[in-house]
Scaffold this motif. Structure first.
Motif, PDB file in Angstrom:
ATOM      1  N   ASP A 264     -20.837 -68.767  26.360  1.00 32.46           N
ATOM      2  CA  ASP A 264     -19.386 -68.844  26.557  1.00 32.46           C
ATOM      3  C   ASP A 264     -18.700 -67.536  26.154  1.00 32.46           C
ATOM      4  O   ASP A 264     -17.782 -67.076  26.824  1.00 32.46           O
ATOM      5  N   TYR A 265     -19.163 -66.956  25.050  1.00 27.56           N
ATOM      6  CA  TYR A 265     -18.577 -65.709  24.575  1.00 27.56           C
ATOM      7  C   TYR A 265     -19.087 -64.514  25.368  1.00 27.56           C
ATOM      8  O   TYR A 265     -18.355 -63.534  25.569  1.00 27.56           O
TER       9      TYR A 265
ATOM     10  N   ARG B 188     -10.632 -70.423  24.616  1.00 29.03           N
ATOM     11  CA  ARG B 188      -9.519 -69.796  23.902  1.00 29.03           C
ATOM     12  C   ARG B 188     -10.019 -68.844  22.820  1.00 29.03           C
ATOM     13  O   ARG B 188      -9.500 -67.742  22.654  1.00 29.03           O
ATOM     14  N   ARG B 189     -11.056 -69.263  22.091  1.00 26.38           N
ATOM     15  CA  ARG B 189     -11.590 -68.422  21.009  1.00 26.38           C
ATOM     16  C   ARG B 189     -12.297 -67.176  21.565  1.00 26.38           C
ATOM     17  O   ARG B 189     -12.250 -66.109  20.966  1.00 26.38           O
TER      18      ARG B 189
ATOM     19  N   ASP C  25     -15.850 -77.307  21.254  1.00 19.39           N
ATOM     20  CA  ASP C  25     -16.140 -77.164  22.684  1.00 19.39           C
ATOM     21  C   ASP C  25     -14.860 -77.018  23.504  1.00 19.39           C
ATOM     22  O   ASP C  25     -14.810 -76.248  24.466  1.00 19.39           O
ATOM     23  N   ARG C  26     -13.822 -77.768  23.109  1.00 20.14           N
ATOM     24  CA  ARG C  26     -12.572 -77.721  23.870  1.00 20.14           C
ATOM     25  C   ARG C  26     -11.895 -76.357  23.775  1.00 20.14           C
ATOM     26  O   ARG C  26     -11.284 -75.895  24.746  1.00 20.14           O
ATOM     27  N   ASN C  27     -12.034 -75.697  22.623  1.00 18.22           N
ATOM     28  CA  ASN C  27     -11.322 -74.430  22.387  1.00 18.22           C
ATOM     29  C   ASN C  27     -12.192 -73.190  22.563  1.00 18.22           C
ATOM     30  O   ASN C  27     -11.757 -72.086  22.257  1.00 18.22           O
TER      31      ASN C  27
ATOM     32  N   ARG D 255     -26.313 -59.104  24.978  1.00 18.44           N
ATOM     33  CA  ARG D 255     -27.250 -59.686  24.023  1.00 18.44           C
ATOM     34  C   ARG D 255     -27.168 -61.209  24.003  1.00 18.44           C
ATOM     35  O   ARG D 255     -26.594 -61.809  23.097  1.00 18.44           O
ATOM     36  N   PRO D 256     -27.751 -61.880  25.023  1.00 17.61           N
ATOM     37  CA  PRO D 256     -27.743 -63.352  25.024  1.00 17.61           C
ATOM     38  C   PRO D 256     -28.548 -63.954  23.893  1.00 17.61           C
ATOM     39  O   PRO D 256     -28.448 -65.152  23.622  1.00 17.61           O
TER      40      PRO D 256
END
Length: 471
Positions: free
Chosen positions: A96-97, A63-64, A58-60, A89-90
């Motif tokens: 997040d992505y 960043r990812r 969750d923290r990264n 495409r949810p």
């Protein structure tokens, strides 16, 4: 057919069997590209796994998601388009992505003008000096599939000349071959709810991509779009110069306007921002509710404000069509949403292709009630389309939803249009602008089924329900 084509560069339409036969015996080329794709993806997967092991997922996640966007950009045109497709495409990508992939820019550094001019000469069969009175020495815009030059014809007209990137069909074909090969092996093992095989999804993507790089197809789309808006005083569509156009070179009227990204110039030109927003939203609604033929990529770079206050569209490579039946089922879904009839709403989702007929209703109905109750209790003037889709995204990712390709593009079109409007006019509310048009459209629609559904919402037991009118 294959015997007549010595290279995939000659392919006019996507043909997976032909591409497969072509690359089957070109192992060094295939292995080289496969490794170039595999290493960055393996590193990305290892980073995800490392986050899981140390409890930092969750923290990264921010960043990812940035790492994934940069990875897709570095891999070139095919993967930029893959990322853009995934951003709608949810049902496949967590929220997040999704947010990061929507920022994926359809841009790459320009290729040398010498190559572009050589392509123009070979496609049009004449030297540059015979074709144009003058042409800009460098491109005025560069994207993942091609770049644009400003030129003047000998007849005096100023034009935009769109030139395809060198070896584009070969690059796309090789990438699609590898993605398709991987899909046949990975598809059965991936927990995806696609409504069809992963290979079929890749083939649909490939077909759309080859349509987008066919500039003659884009020119026909442009003329069809222009015909729909022929009598609209607020919308302008550039003219195609067919004598200077082929599948790899497209020449169209130069639009001397201000990109909608340049808010300061729009205001300096004394253009009415609210009016531009209204024109854009109503034009989008006409495309979806009247014509069924819509611009699926209305980002700010494809929309220009003209000096006389009109809105000009460019770039017609990505268009799609909604059938009358699809529009009617959409109205059904809206009616059942307003009535909070979630069981009937699931039936509508099945008809539209968002759910399979065997979906487990007992678990899904309470989830729909929880998510959609937030949407339905909002004041209509405060309704925000992107907020609503974000709330729905988590639900679609957790439950067996699938987004049909048509509606993925509809969602992309509406969210993009709303984003453009908000950048110009932060106080903008899509419903406030759209409401008068939609009300008129539903009340006067030629489809008896749509009129009947509207009456179903407004009238019950012979009484008119005034409290339902705004909803």
């Amino acid at each position: 057919m294959f015997s007549r084509i010595s290279s995939v560069a000659a392919l006019e339409v996507y043909d997976p069997q032909l591409i497969c036969r072509y690359y089957r015996w070109r192992l060094p080329q295939v292995i080289g590209r496969a490794l170039a794709i595999l290493w960055p993806f393996l590193w990305f997967v290892l980073c995800l796994r490392w986050d899981q092991l140390w409890g930092h997922t969750d923290r990264n996640v921010g960043r990812r998601s940035v790492q994934l966007r940069k990875l897709l950009t570095d891999l070139g045109p095919t993967f930029i388009k893959v990322g853009q497709a995934l951003s709608t495409r949810p049902d496949l990508v967590r929220k997040d992505y999704l947010e990061e992939l929507t920022q994926l820019q359809d841009q790459l550094p320009p290729f040398p003008s010498e190559q572009a001019f050589a392509r123009i000469e070979s496609e049009l069969g004449r030297p540059i000096a015979e074709i144009f009175a003058q042409i800009s020495p460098e491109p005025v815009a560069a994207a993942s599939l091609g770049q644009v030059y400003k030129a003047q014809l000998h007849s005096g007209e100023w034009v935009a000349v769109k030139v395809q990137r060198p070896h584009l069909r070969e690059q796309l074909s090789l990438d699609l071959y590898l993605i398709r090969w991987a899909s046949t092996w990975l598809g059965p093992w991936l927990p995806l709810n696609l409504g069809s095989t992963l290979t079929a999804v890749v083939d649909e993507f490939g077909r759309k991509l080859f349509e987008e790089i066919d500039y003659l197809h884009e020119g026909r789309n442009c003329e069809r779009f222009a015909e729909y808006f022929r009598d609209d005083p607020d919308v302008y569509v550039p003219r195609i110069f067919w004598a200077y156009s082929t599948r790899r070179v497209l020449t169209l009227e130069w639009i001397d306007g201000i990109k909608l990204t340049d808010v300061e110039r729009i205001r300096a030109a004394n253009l009415e921002v609210k009016q531009l927003v209204r024109i854009g939203v109503v034009a989008a609604l006409k495309q979806l509710l009247e014509y069924g033929f819509f611009h699926a990529d209305p980002h700010p770079g494809n929309l220009f404000a003209l000096a006389d206050g009109r809105l000009a569209y460019i770039d017609f490579g990505m268009m799609d069509q909604l059938t009358e039946e699809m529009k009617e089922y959409l109205v059904d879904a809206l009616v059942h949403l307003v009535d909070r009839d979630y069981n009937a709403l699931i039936d509508d989702f099945i008809h539209l292709g968002f759910l399979q007929s065997d979906v487990g209703r007992q678990e899904l109905i309470p989830a729909l009630e929880k998510v959609l109750a937030d949407v339905l209790t909002q004041e209509v003037v405060n309704f925000n389309f992107k907020t609503a889709t974000d709330q729905f995204s988590d639900l679609m990712y957790r439950y067996p939803f699938q987004v049909p390709s048509h509606f993925a593009l509809v969602i992309r079109s509406l969210v993009t249009q709303e984003g453009v409007a908000l950048s110009l006019y932060p106080q903008f509310r899509i419903v406030g602008v759209a409401y008068p048009y939609v009300a008129k459209r539903l009340l006067t629609d030629e489809s008896p089924r749509i009129r009947q559904r509207l009456l179903q919402v407004l009238i019950k037991d012979g009484k008119f329900r005034w409290n339902r009118l705004e909803n």
